[in-house]
Structure formats: C-alpha cells, structure tokens
Design a protein around this motif. Sequence first.
Motif, PDB file in Angstrom:
ATOM      1  N   LEU A  22       0.827  -1.209   0.000  1.00  0.00           N
ATOM      2  CA  LEU A  22       0.000   0.000   0.000  1.00  0.00           C
ATOM      3  C   LEU A  22       0.861   1.258   0.000  1.00  0.00           C
ATOM      4  CD1 LEU A  22      -2.803  -0.933   2.547  1.00  0.00           C
ATOM      5  CD2 LEU A  22      -3.084  -0.505   0.106  1.00  0.00           C
ATOM      6  N   VAL A  23       1.900   1.263   0.827  1.00  0.00           N
ATOM      7  CA  VAL A  23       2.788   2.422   0.897  1.00  0.00           C
ATOM      8  C   VAL A  23       3.534   2.605  -0.416  1.00  0.00           C
ATOM      9  CG1 VAL A  23       4.883   3.316   2.011  1.00  0.00           C
ATOM     10  CG2 VAL A  23       3.014   2.415   3.388  1.00  0.00           C
ATOM     11  N   SER A  24       3.941   1.518  -1.018  1.00  0.00           N
ATOM     12  CA  SER A  24       4.625   1.583  -2.307  1.00  0.00           C
ATOM     13  C   SER A  24       3.741   2.236  -3.362  1.00  0.00           C
ATOM     14  CB  SER A  24       5.030   0.184  -2.748  1.00  0.00           C
ATOM     15  OG  SER A  24       5.559   0.188  -4.039  1.00  0.00           O
ATOM     16  N   ALA A  25       2.472   1.871  -3.395  1.00  0.00           N
ATOM     17  CA  ALA A  25       1.544   2.459  -4.364  1.00  0.00           C
ATOM     18  C   ALA A  25       1.220   3.907  -4.019  1.00  0.00           C
ATOM     19  CB  ALA A  25       0.266   1.634  -4.426  1.00  0.00           C
ATOM     20  N   ALA A  26       1.079   4.205  -2.728  1.00  0.00           N
ATOM     21  CA  ALA A  26       0.695   5.551  -2.319  1.00  0.00           C
ATOM     22  C   ALA A  26       1.828   6.565  -2.481  1.00  0.00           C
ATOM     23  CB  ALA A  26       0.219   5.545  -0.876  1.00  0.00           C
ATOM     24  N   THR A  27       3.052   6.144  -2.194  1.00  0.00           N
ATOM     25  CA  THR A  27       4.186   7.061  -2.306  1.00  0.00           C
ATOM     26  C   THR A  27       4.815   7.044  -3.688  1.00  0.00           C
ATOM     27  OG1 THR A  27       5.733   5.388  -1.491  1.00  0.00           O
ATOM     28  CG2 THR A  27       4.781   6.902   0.137  1.00  0.00           C
ATOM     29  N   LYS A  28       4.435   6.059  -4.484  1.00  0.00           N
ATOM     30  CA  LYS A  28       5.018   5.863  -5.816  1.00  0.00           C
ATOM     31  C   LYS A  28       6.536   5.727  -5.734  1.00  0.00           C
ATOM     32  CE  LYS A  28       1.252   8.126  -8.151  1.00  0.00           C
ATOM     33  NZ  LYS A  28       0.803   9.163  -9.029  1.00  0.00           N
TER      34      LYS A  28
ATOM     35  N   THR B 138      11.287   1.464  -4.166  1.00  0.00           N
ATOM     36  CA  THR B 138      12.601   1.146  -3.609  1.00  0.00           C
ATOM     37  C   THR B 138      12.677   1.428  -2.110  1.00  0.00           C
ATOM     38  OG1 THR B 138      13.424   3.331  -4.245  1.00  0.00           O
ATOM     39  CG2 THR B 138      13.800   1.524  -5.789  1.00  0.00           C
ATOM     40  N   ASN B 139      11.973   2.438  -1.625  1.00  0.00           N
ATOM     41  CA  ASN B 139      12.060   2.807  -0.212  1.00  0.00           C
ATOM     42  C   ASN B 139      10.812   2.428   0.582  1.00  0.00           C
ATOM     43  OD1 ASN B 139      14.629   4.004  -0.482  1.00  0.00           O
ATOM     44  ND2 ASN B 139      13.684   5.830  -1.325  1.00  0.00           N
ATOM     45  N   ALA B 140       9.904   1.684  -0.013  1.00  0.00           N
ATOM     46  CA  ALA B 140       8.629   1.363   0.650  1.00  0.00           C
ATOM     47  C   ALA B 140       8.847   0.551   1.923  1.00  0.00           C
ATOM     48  CB  ALA B 140       7.707   0.627  -0.303  1.00  0.00           C
ATOM     49  N   PHE B 141       9.767  -0.385   1.896  1.00  0.00           N
ATOM     50  CA  PHE B 141      10.011  -1.215   3.086  1.00  0.00           C
ATOM     51  C   PHE B 141      10.500  -0.360   4.249  1.00  0.00           C
ATOM     52  CE2 PHE B 141      12.796  -3.708   5.818  1.00  0.00           C
ATOM     53  CZ  PHE B 141      11.949  -4.738   6.193  1.00  0.00           C
TER      54      PHE B 141
END
Length: 122
Positions: free
Chosen positions: A39-45, A48-51
């Motif tokens: 979800l964070v990966s999609a929201a922040t676009k 690479t840094n989502a984790f």
Amino acid sequence: MKKKSSKRDDKISLLQLENFLLPAVYLLEPVRKETLINLVSAATKDETNAFQTTTTAISILTKKKQVELNTEGYKLTSSGLEKFFEFRRTKSRIKRQKETVDIDNLRLEILNLKNRNKKLKI
C-alpha cells in the motif's frame, strides 16, 4: 497567497505516512506488514524505499501505542482508534467527516468479504 495556492499531489509524503497507515490498518485489520508495504509503495510511488518507510512509520505508531502486532498481523489499539476518530471531532473538517463515514462503510464491506465471502458493493 498560501490560501490560494494550495498544492495538490496524488502521492503520500513521508510526513503523512503515519496518518495514511491508521485508516489502512483500520480497514484491513488484522493486516500483515507485506500488505502495508504494498500500500505504501503504491501511495508514495516509491517502490525502492517502501520497506524502510513503512517500517519507520509502523515503529512510530507502535511507540505511540496506536498500533500493535499480534499473531494475525497489525491491529489498532484503543488510542489508535481514538486518533483515527479525531477526524470526526473537529467541526471545521466536514469533508473529513464524510470521508470517515465512507471508510466505515468500506470497512463493513471488507469484513463481509473476509468473514461471509460476500462480494464487495463498491
């Protein structure tokens, strides 16, 4: 000038991530960390840094005792629910009140999907 030139962006900033994760955990509770990372990966676009950003935001929410981890996944604590429902308490946030009602309705649909195998009515 500030009132007329509000910046609208379609992605979540790092400073908004805690407030983004509270409704996400509320909707999907119990939710696994991998789901929150997606979800964070999609929201922040920012894949690479989502984790790292998700781990940081979850750590902050855990230290504030708004989120807790159990065997099934992350859940909101009573103070986390209170923080989430603060959007309704402010009278100047009429739009936010409508959004939280929509989130409650979406949560009911997700719970029906999980527990009763009913289709989503979105």
